[in-house]
Design a protein around this motif. Sequence first.
Motif: not given
Length: 403
Positions: A246-247, A249-253, A255-256, A261, A281-282
């Motif tokens: 999860a960290p 994915i969040r770093k690369e994407l 703000a969601m 997405h 988590d998403f």
Amino acid sequence: MKVVIKNSLIDLLAFGKHIKLRKKIFNAASAHRLEQGYINTLSRTLHPARQDLIIESLLEESPDIKTFRLVPVTPGNRIASFRAGQYLVLSFEEEGMILNRPFSISSSPGESREGNYYDISIKRKDKVNDGFFSDAVFRNWIPGSSLSASGPQGAFYYEPLRDASQLVCIAGGSGITPFRSILTEELENHKELKATLFYGMIHLEDYAFAKHFETLAEKNPGRLTLVPVVQESPSSWQGYSGFIDAPLIRKELGAMTDGSHSFFLCGPPGLHQHMEKVLSDFSLRKKYFRRENYGEGTKHSLTQTDYQLNVFIRGLEVRISASSKETLLTSMERHGLEPPAFCRSGECGWCRSQLVSGEIAVDPGLTGLRMADRKFGWIHPCVSYPLSPITLRIPDNPHKYSS
């Protein structure tokens, strides 16, 4: 036809315009009567039950993945068209038994349409762990070998009416194959589309289609981000190591927001089990999360326990053993029973059988069963693993016994 929803009265009036447009189209159509059966002929062309193909060439993508280029046996015949991300069910005979497995098409629709071929990329698996099909493929398939294939199948494709304009593609191992097709096709056809590809692999040399994806990213600056993650990385590796989490994915994407997405996941059972926890988590809505398990269940046991499997088939009772590490369908095939099978993903219902007694493990997201099936004990052996001795009643295989 474009429909804009405003309010009930204006919407009703708006449909009056569509009726006029419909009459105008009808009046402008040809008066020539279509030949009888035209629609059926078109349907068979677009969705053939069977395609006879021959291997034209093969290419090694990684130490364990080969791409087989398939073309029609009969010169002049055309392959059936498909959507990027769909698969074919390939069948051939091995030691008197018909083997079949679904495989994603790795070529894009545009490439296949122009060259009249399908590229199918297959990973060689351990023969003991559900890999006897790929083992036979790697031993026997050479240029000139013939096989049969279904029409294109599956719903693992990008649909702009349904999906967000930012794709998150998560692949592991040979699960990369549909993304080669999807990203090649959809980045070309939808200029507003952006994508991030997370590709988990054990070793760096397992990076299939690396050159193709790098070229695609250069061709689409700012629209395709490649995130290879190597589990056992060499000291010289400067990218991500370990697992997709999860960290990362969040770093690369960045703000969601809800609906910004669409997530697409394809890979081996271990990746599905791992990502099921990561993506919890998403809080993704179901419409923004699509999975492809390319013919494998996801709820296998990590340790092997053998159970007795009683199978009622064609009026006979057959007793075999079934491992907790492989699906009931694979266990039956391994003992030569030839049960009906097609998608091997819990979708098509071809193997639908009645669980007379016993306990199974199954991924709720892959069962594909109706409520009535669940109530009256029907299961899909292709995605079901034994947790106890099992008694199963299976239908005849129509490919083997047509009556």
